[in-house]
Design an enzyme around this catalytic site. Structure first.
Site, PDB file in Angstrom:
ATOM      1  N   THR A 277       0.843  -1.193   0.000  1.00 17.52           N
ATOM      2  CA  THR A 277       0.000   0.000   0.000  1.00 17.52           C
ATOM      3  C   THR A 277       0.880   1.244   0.000  1.00 17.52           C
ATOM      4  O   THR A 277       1.887   1.299   0.718  1.00 17.52           O
ATOM      5  CB  THR A 277      -0.948   0.026   1.215  1.00 17.52           C
ATOM      6  OG1 THR A 277      -1.884  -1.045   1.093  1.00 17.52           O
ATOM      7  CG2 THR A 277      -1.719   1.335   1.300  1.00 17.52           C
ATOM      8  N   PHE A 279       1.208   5.051   0.964  1.00 17.64           N
ATOM      9  CA  PHE A 279       0.680   6.079   1.862  1.00 17.64           C
ATOM     10  C   PHE A 279       1.317   7.419   1.500  1.00 17.64           C
ATOM     11  O   PHE A 279       2.477   7.475   1.079  1.00 17.64           O
ATOM     12  CB  PHE A 279       1.014   5.748   3.315  1.00 17.64           C
ATOM     13  CG  PHE A 279       0.305   4.530   3.842  1.00 17.64           C
ATOM     14  CD1 PHE A 279      -0.912   4.648   4.504  1.00 17.64           C
ATOM     15  CD2 PHE A 279       0.849   3.268   3.671  1.00 17.64           C
ATOM     16  CE1 PHE A 279      -1.575   3.524   4.986  1.00 17.64           C
ATOM     17  CE2 PHE A 279       0.206   2.138   4.149  1.00 17.64           C
ATOM     18  CZ  PHE A 279      -1.017   2.270   4.812  1.00 17.64           C
TER      19      PHE A 279
END
Length: 374
Positions: A277, A279
């Site tokens: 992921t 960020f």
């Protein structure tokens, strides 16, 4: 039929003529640039360009569409030259000149969505190891905390290598236009956290954030689990611990299972073993690190056919690598879109700052969102 070598000789001769003509045309564009600078005339004359391109297409006969594309690219390059002569983008250049370097994380206040144990919490700890972390309930609350200056920075997930973009966050980025001042690509592991009295065979229902459920879709299907969305992976773990249902487990990070006293019934549930992921760090103030290597922009496009292609032509002409382009519906406008774009580069490079300055003058709703290290 002519021999191939003869045809190629003709092509070489024509190419040499085209190069000379192109140089002459760019010299003329340069003269136009100085003329416009002296008389304070805008670089872009959309109506004239459309008229020229329509005329080119008509004269091009069977090659009309291709001729239009060729001339559209030439016009993009001509405009870029004129913008540099005029010195476009003064406001943007000034903003970038006054950007600060990122402060130390000691004592700085940072907001994240979710609760302790969430992936956003872990990302915040990695990015700001000595910060004061503030949890919020929603992504919107992270932006609100930054906007009200209750915190200096906010941490948000924007995309996952399995589930794709977090659309709600992109909508908020385009709404608020805060600066992006940092980023982190973090590997994500999902585990199955259940009560200490539960076994894997007991589980029928799994709770988690919709993104995590999507990242473990194949696993959930194989086990015939019923997926139930929750606000956050760590919230799911906390609620499983609270509600004490033997047939319910959380899909969550191992840290969240540990934080809320769950046992790990299964590990590495994600469909993609390289599940990652991305960020980002948002701020109301612009900070640019000395080693910044990624730039983010948002803008809308002129209502002219081929405008997106023509825009991308400029990046290509400079050898810049686009890493992300996302379109989102413009609020309150039918079938109009805002674009979010990432590319590798530094605003301390002359051709990059020149390009951004050009786009700031031509693209509707243009915002420079930041130059940061990822």
């Amino acid at each position: 039929m002519r021999d191939l070598s003869e045809i190629r000789k003709d092509i070489d001769s024509i190419d040499n003529q085209l190069i000379d003509l192109f140089k002459r045309r760019m010299d003329c564009a340069k003269e136009v640039g100085f003329y416009k600078k002296e008389r304070n005339i805008p670089v872009l004359n959309q109506q004239r360009e459309i008229e020229i391109l329509d005329n080119v297409q008509e004269k091009g006969g069977e090659y009309g569409a291709a001729a239009r594309l060729l001339f559209a690219n030439i016009m993009e390059l001509s405009r870029a030259l004129q913008h540099n002569i005029i010195g476009s983008g003064k406001a943007l250049r000034e903003t970038i000149t006054h950007a600060r370097e990122m402060p130390s994380s000691d004592g700085v206040k940072v907001a994240f969505q979710g609760i302790k144990g969430a992936n956003s919490y872990e990302a915040a700890r990695q990015l700001f190891p000595n910060a004061e972390l503030k949890n919020t309930r929603t992504f919107e609350d992270v932006f609100e905390a930054v906007d009200s200056e209750k915190v200096t920075f906010g941490i948000l997930p924007v995309e996952n290598s399995t589930a794709g973009s977090v659309s709600a966050v992109y909508d908020l980025i385009l709404k608020h236009r805060f600066y992006i001042v940092g980023a982190l690509d973090m590997p994500i592991e999902h585990c199955l956290g259940g009560l200490r009295q539960s076994t894997l065979d007991d589980i029928e229902i799994v709770w988690s954030h919709p993104q995590a459920l999507s990242q473990c879709e194949n696993y959930i299907a194989r086990k015939n689990f019923i997926p139930v969305p929750k606000a956050n992976t760590a919230v799911a773990a906390r609620d499983v611990a609270k509600e004490k249902r033997l047939n319910v487990a959380a899909i969550c990070p191992p840290e969240a299972a540990k934080e809320y006293g769950l046992q790990i019934l299964d590990r590495n549930l994600q469909d993609n073993p390289y599940n990652t992921t991305r960020f980002i760090v948002i701020s109301k103030e612009l900070y640019i690190a000395p080693d910044a290597n990624k730039i983010s922009l948002c803008f809308s496009l002129p209502h002219v056919k081929g405008s997106l292609y023509n825009l991308l032509c400029r990046f290509n002409s400079l050898g810049l690598n686009l890493t992300k382009i996302e379109s989102r519906p413009a609020k309150g406008k039918d079938f109009e879109y805002l674009f979010y774009l990432d590319f590798t580069g530094s605003v301390r490079t002359a051709n990059v700052i020149d390009l951004l300055s050009q786009l700031s003058e031509e693209m509707p709703e243009f915002s420079f969102l930041g130059n940061y290290r990822e």
